[in-house]
Design a protein around this motif. Sequence first.
Motif, short mmCIF file in Angstrom:
data_model
loop_
_atom_site.label_atom_id
_atom_site.label_comp_id
_atom_site.label_asym_id
_atom_site.label_seq_id
_atom_site.Cartn_x
_atom_site.Cartn_y
_atom_site.Cartn_z
N ASP A 1 0.84 -1.23 -0.01
CA ASP A 1 -0.12 -0.30 -0.10
C ASP A 1 0.68 1.24 0.18
O ASP A 1 0.59 2.40 -0.50
CB ASP A 1 -0.70 0.04 1.05
N THR A 2 1.97 1.18 0.52
CA THR A 2 2.83 2.42 0.71
C THR A 2 3.84 2.63 -0.50
O THR A 2 4.06 3.44 -1.03
CB THR A 2 3.68 2.29 1.96
N PHE A 3 4.48 1.63 -0.91
CA PHE A 3 5.57 1.67 -1.77
C PHE A 3 5.14 0.95 -3.13
O PHE A 3 6.01 1.06 -4.13
CB PHE A 3 6.68 0.70 -1.12
N GLY A 4 4.05 0.44 -3.28
CA GLY A 4 3.46 -0.26 -4.53
C GLY A 4 3.50 -1.49 -4.67
O GLY A 4 3.13 -2.43 -5.08
N TYR A 5 5.10 -1.94 -3.93
CA TYR A 5 5.52 -3.39 -4.11
C TYR A 5 6.38 -3.55 -3.23
O TYR A 5 7.09 -2.67 -2.59
CB TYR A 5 6.13 -3.61 -5.51
N ARG A 6 6.62 -4.70 -2.60
CA ARG A 6 7.75 -4.95 -1.51
C ARG A 6 7.93 -6.75 -1.77
O ARG A 6 7.43 -7.48 -2.39
CB ARG A 6 7.07 -4.93 -0.25
N TYR A 7 9.11 -7.00 -1.27
CA TYR A 7 9.71 -8.17 -1.15
C TYR A 7 9.64 -8.74 0.01
O TYR A 7 9.55 -7.97 1.20
CB TYR A 7 11.38 -8.18 -1.68
N HIS A 8 9.73 -10.15 0.30
CA HIS A 8 9.86 -10.71 1.66
C HIS A 8 10.93 -11.74 1.55
O HIS A 8 11.26 -12.23 0.61
CB HIS A 8 8.55 -11.44 1.64
N THR A 9 11.46 -12.18 2.96
CA THR A 9 12.08 -13.34 3.07
C THR A 9 10.82 -14.42 3.09
O THR A 9 9.93 -14.17 3.30
CB THR A 9 12.99 -13.36 4.40
N SER A 10 11.48 -15.60 3.14
CA SER A 10 10.50 -16.79 3.43
C SER A 10 11.24 -18.04 3.84
O SER A 10 12.58 -18.28 3.49
CB SER A 10 9.84 -17.17 2.20
N GLN A 11 10.57 -19.09 4.56
CA GLN A 11 11.17 -20.04 5.06
C GLN A 11 11.53 -21.20 3.95
O GLN A 11 12.48 -21.92 3.99
CB GLN A 11 10.30 -20.87 5.96
N ASP A 12 10.76 -21.10 2.78
CA ASP A 12 10.73 -22.00 1.57
C ASP A 12 11.75 -21.30 0.66
O ASP A 12 11.62 -20.18 0.64
CB ASP A 12 9.45 -22.67 1.35
N ALA A 13 12.12 -22.21 -0.36
CA ALA A 13 12.93 -21.42 -1.52
C ALA A 13 11.70 -20.70 -2.27
O ALA A 13 10.66 -21.09 -2.39
CB ALA A 13 13.42 -22.65 -2.42
N PRO A 14 12.35 -19.53 -2.73
CA PRO A 14 13.50 -19.14 -2.86
C PRO A 14 14.31 -18.24 -1.63
O PRO A 14 15.07 -17.52 -1.80
CB PRO A 14 13.52 -18.02 -4.20
N TYR A 15 13.46 -18.21 -0.47
CA TYR A 15 14.18 -17.89 0.63
C TYR A 15 14.35 -16.14 0.89
O TYR A 15 14.04 -15.73 1.82
CB TYR A 15 15.35 -18.21 1.10
N ILE A 16 14.59 -15.55 -0.19
CA ILE A 16 14.82 -14.02 -0.24
C ILE A 16 14.80 -13.71 -1.64
O ILE A 16 14.16 -14.44 -2.39
CB ILE A 16 16.15 -13.88 0.19
#
Length: 317
Positions: free
Chosen positions: A207-222
């Motif tokens: 909502d603020t940046f339009g798009y965002r990335y995440h880390t995750s427990q499963d691949a691809p992790y980052i």
Amino acid sequence: MIRPLILAPFLCILAMPVLAHEDHCSAVKSSVEDAGFSDSVTVNCSDTHAILTSDTYPDHEMMTGIIGTNEQVPVPAEYGAPILLAPEYNGTPLTRDAALGVAVNGVPIYDYTGGGEMTEADLAHHQAQHDTLQTGQLDVCGGHAGRGDDYHYHVTPTCMIAQMNNAGPDAIIGWAFDGFPIFGDTNPDGSTIAEGALDVCNGQTDDTFGYRYHTSQDAPYIVQCLMGVVEDFDQLPRVRPLTAVGGGGAEPGRPPQGGVENLVLTQNTDGSRSMDYSYKGQDYYIRYAPSGTENCYNYTTSTVTNGGKVMQGEFCR
């Protein structure tokens, strides 16, 4: 769990508000300050980018827990990471065999693989043979030293997150080079990310940046690729590798078959360092210390790659 390939642009992103230039610069600066890394990371904004400058050498444990070592060691490296201040979502994934972004402590962030640049086809499936986590190439903090003897992360930077003054679901842990932020394993409000919500690059709308990335427990992790527009993508920075003075020193390392044991990096107050490990009952080491010339180190090594032969040389960035 490996998510299916999702390449289609999120049309709703185009209608979402994004921060103005000044606000985006402030957001980048605040992410470093609020995390408590202002003493080791500087942020300066130009008309187009926020530049995060650091020595890529974090103040946390490094190399412990690595089994599939490439016999490289972490050496400080001056690095300026450019973060776009007017990010534009494109929906076409960009990949490279180097950093895709930077953590708020100044350490570069790579994708999860150690096999070179991924193709679009590679993004669609899990590359188990190149998975740095599953092949034991990463330390307990989610990073390792690469071919340039630079330290960087390939998965969630757990030790850095533990050091953050503002650690929590709403804390930005890094920035991708396309200008979009990186968050942890949950949505910023702490809610669980819905199954299938993350795209092939490990991102979703924001909502603020339009798009965002995440880390995750499963691949691809980052962050696995970049979904934003990046002009001069091929010109993004790389850490300058160490080179031997006069041609001396050890050859590049290769992960010993079956893995090593008891790998430990020791850092001394005089600036000298030693990475020690054992393999098939034999002890090996890489010892290095500042040579007196700026950005240069004297090395003494006895590695599996070189059959235990003691080798010496001076290496400089």
